[in-house]
Write an enzyme that holds these catalytic residues in place. Structure first.
Site, PDB file in Angstrom:
ATOM      1  N   HIS B  62       0.819  -1.218   0.000  1.00 41.00           N
ATOM      2  CA  HIS B  62       0.000   0.000   0.000  1.00 41.00           C
ATOM      3  C   HIS B  62       0.850   1.265   0.000  1.00 41.00           C
ATOM      4  CE1 HIS B  62       0.133   1.028   4.397  1.00 41.00           C
ATOM      5  NE2 HIS B  62       0.222  -0.277   4.568  1.00 41.00           N
ATOM      6  N   GLU B 194      -5.175   1.561   2.571  1.00 41.92           N
ATOM      7  CA  GLU B 194      -5.050   0.360   3.415  1.00 41.92           C
ATOM      8  C   GLU B 194      -5.246   0.718   4.876  1.00 41.92           C
ATOM      9  OE1 GLU B 194      -3.061  -2.765   5.876  1.00 41.92           O
ATOM     10  OE2 GLU B 194      -2.651  -0.621   5.794  1.00 41.92           O
TER      11      GLU B 194
END
Lengths: 346, 334
Positions: B62, B194
């Site tokens: 992420h 995320e």
């Protein structure tokens, strides 16, 4: 078909939450003879199909989860003790002074130990990290036997018969419901049907739910019956939280379940004189049915409960007659809905 | 470390990752066949596999970092904020912060510092004389984070922020550079959001529908001062995830990576993270599901201004990922 024997055999295969693949072959071998087709699908799910032989027939999915609660090894200490964490959420009262099996290259027996309460005067529930598994082996012997961080651990699987046709043992949740699905298929054996019946044994219901949506996506069913155990009443519980033992399967009324399906199930139970009861779980069923509204654009789903006492312990207890009646109700619904020569579907 | 440092210094709080995506796209262009972005801002870099009937392998790290979002300005000109992701308030208190446009400030708790940690007790001071002056420079909805930095401690150890998860992005970039023959259809997906609930990876993995998935993220370690017990230490190699609080990883894929590490003599350890989730879960449950696990970099003081890692573990993750890409997963037994 000896249903209780099949339940015993199914319960003897370790299929811990997230580690269902270890028992997949054994379960496939056990149940395949009763179906036209069996396969793996999704994340560690098993699919067993009874076909009606017609093209593009609708599919009804019976879901029971295959996975079991247990523990997972988080570390091997120098003195050979194993620290563990939870796999799913066992009743914490059963965590210490119990017998476990460590599923390494071969199965190892272990007992769970804690500092003696006579010394600590500790009366609280055990916490993960504050009790250990003792196998009698050294760290080297454990490593050689294949015990590692991430090795799954399960409870003792013994079972016994109690009075009034009741049986106790670990992992009735949810293997008894898999057998209920099997009973339904057995009862429908010689009935003409206009649908394929798929029994799905899904993974990870007790942990992260990865099995149900992925397995169901591989089937694309028209209707789903989620079968799971339901909290049975015991002398010390409140009626509003539980269902009655020995009085048949529960049908869950919830925002997550389909109105028509739920009503039909209760009506058919009345008409066919199959004992059944209503369970109210307004917000969430706490089962795989909870993820149904978001599945494949929404699939009509009902939730059927098999009454079970002492859930998530090693003495989960059920009535044989409840198990049979759960199977009967599923079969009666499928016959009503998708029976030959029309059925309610037309 | 050069790639990693470059990525760490770019601003990219959850929901505002485009600068990081630009940087990574620039780095990845020579090594992949196509680069696309989806509606959530995920950067999807695709490299066709050389194997016949190549399997789809999705790699995800992420791009976003934790930070703050402006909710208003008070009468004295201090900026009220809300948190984006799990803020480490002890570390955030009295830190320098940076807004997307480069504006600097300091984030401070109101009144005396006590143990009452929440974003509603924190304000950002940008040195403005009045509410008006602040409002000229900052708007509701602007994003800020504590200032990024990287320090070399000694030997293999490095400290700074945000290793979470630019180190995951850097591993993927380096693996793409170092792999010799990519056998599998590889999707290097740099995901968004995320830290606020694995949102980017959900849509990206829905689109990719992978057969195999591997996430890259930081994990805790048991070797910090009075750390909770955990069988993961800095310097002992790539941590292959078995379980965290969002996923139980595929047993076969975990075994495969563990054996691959042994075969290639890459240091590796098995990881169970008891608190914290990753993009792994979204990839595991996308479509009909995929075989999923993650490679983690053991990290001390996660989400603080001085996350600490070992370069050895970082290198081990790169080596293991490159080795994985070179294996035809269609021919392996799981």
């Amino acid at each position: 078909m000896d249903y209780m024997k099949i339940l015993d055999e199914l319960r003897s295969v370790p299929t811990l939450s997230g580690f269902e693949d270890r028992g997949a072959e054994d379960v496939l071998k056990l149940l395949s003879p009763y179906f036209d087709e069996s396969r793996r699908a999704g994340v560690n799910c098993l699919l067993f199909t009874k076909k009606c032989g017609k093209e593009n027939a609708p599919k009804i999915l019976i879901d029971a989860h295959l996975d079991e609660l247990g523990l997972i090894v988080t570390d091997l200490k120098d003195d050979g003790l194993l620290t563990v964490s939870s796999l799913g959420g066992m009743d914490k009262r059963t965590l210490t002074a119990s017998v476990f099996t460590v599923h390494a290259a071969k199965d190892l027996r272990a007992v769970s130990v804690k500092k003696p309460y006579l010394i600590t005067k500790d009366k609280k529930l055990p916490k993960y990290g504050e009790f250990w598994l003792f196998t009698g082996l050294s760290k080297t012997e454990l490593t050689d036997a294949g015990v590692r961080v991430g090795t799954p651990v399960s409870c003792q699987r013994s079972t016994e018969k109690l009075g009034e046709g009741q049986y106790y043992g670990a992992y009735m949740d949810d293997k008894s419901c898999a057998v209920a699905g099997l009973i339904a298929v057995d009862l429908l054996r010689d009935k003409p049907l206009e649908c394929d019946v798929v029994l799905m044994l899904s993974s990870q219901e007790e942990s992260f739910g990865a099995g149900f949506p992925t397995g169901a996506a591989a089937v694309c069913p028209d209707e789903i019956l989620v079968v799971d155990v339901d909290l049975g009443s015991t002398p010390e519980t409140d009626d509003k939280d539980t269902v009655k033992m020995g009085e048949g399967p529960s049908v869950t009324v919830s925002v997550q379940t389909d109105r028509r399906l739920t009503k039909d199930l209760l009506r058919i139970a009345r008409e066919k004189e199959i004992p059944a009861q209503t369970a109210l779980c307004v917000k969430s069923t706490g089962t795989n049915a909870s993820s149904s509204p978001f599945l494949l654009g929404g699939v009509p789903t009902a939730c059927i409960g098999l009454p079970l006492k002492y859930m998530h312990t090693t003495v989960e207890t059920l009535y044989e007659k409840d198990l049979i009646n759960t199977g009967k109700l599923i079969a009666a619904y499928i016959e009503y809905r998708f029976g030959g020569k029309g059925g309610a579907q037309q | 470390m050069k790639i990693l440092k470059e990525l760490m210094l770019v601003h990219g709080v959850s929901g505002r990752e485009s600068r990081v995506a630009d940087k990574i796209a620039e780095m990845m262009t020579p090594y992949v066949d196509s680069i696309t972005r989806d509606a959530l801002g995920n950067l999807i870099c695709y490299k066709k596999g050389s194997a016949k009937n190549a399997k789809k392998l999705m790699l995800a790290g992420h791009m976003d970092e934790i930070g703050f979002i402006v909710t208003g300005v008070d009468d004295k000109g201090y900026i009220r904020v809300s948190s984006i992701g799990g803020i480490h308030y002890v570390s955030a208190a009295y830190s320098a912060v940076r807004f997307e446009n480069g504006l600097r400030g300091v984030i401070v708790p109101e009144g005396d510092f006590n143990n009452n940690f929440s974003s509603s007790k924190f304000v950002i001071d940008i040195g403005a004389k009045s509410k008006k002056e602040t409002e000229r420079r900052v708007k509701v909805g602007d994003f800020a984070s504590t200032v990024s930095h990287v320090e070399h401690l000694s030997g293999e150890y490095w400290a700074g922020r945000p290793f979470d998860d630019r180190i995951g992005c850097a591993i993927m970039v380096r693996a793409a550079m170092e792999m010799k023959d990519c056998k599998n259809d590889a999707y290097f997906v740099f995901t968004t959001q995320e830290e606020v609930g694995c949102r980017g990876s959900k849509t990206a993995s829905f689109a990719v529908a992978p057969d195999f998935s591997l996430a890259f993220d930081v994990t805790g370690s048991g070797d910090g001062p009075k750390a909770s017990p955990m069988a993961v230490s800095l310097g002992k190699g790539a941590a292959i995830k078995v379980k965290d609080s969002s996923v139980i990883c595929d047993g076969g894929f975990v075994r495969f990576l563990d054996e691959l590490a042994k075969e290639k003599k890459i240091p590796a350890q098995l990881e169970i993270l008891e608190g914290g989730g990753t993009d792994t879960c979204s990839m595991q449950t996308a479509g009909c599901g995929s075989r999923a696990t993650a490679l983690s970099v053991p990290t001390r003081y996660i989400h603080s201004n001085n996350e600490t890692i070992s370069k050895k573990d970082y290198d081990a993750c790169v080596a293991l990922t490159a080795a994985l890409l070179e294996r035809d997963l269609g021919k392996e037994r799981f």
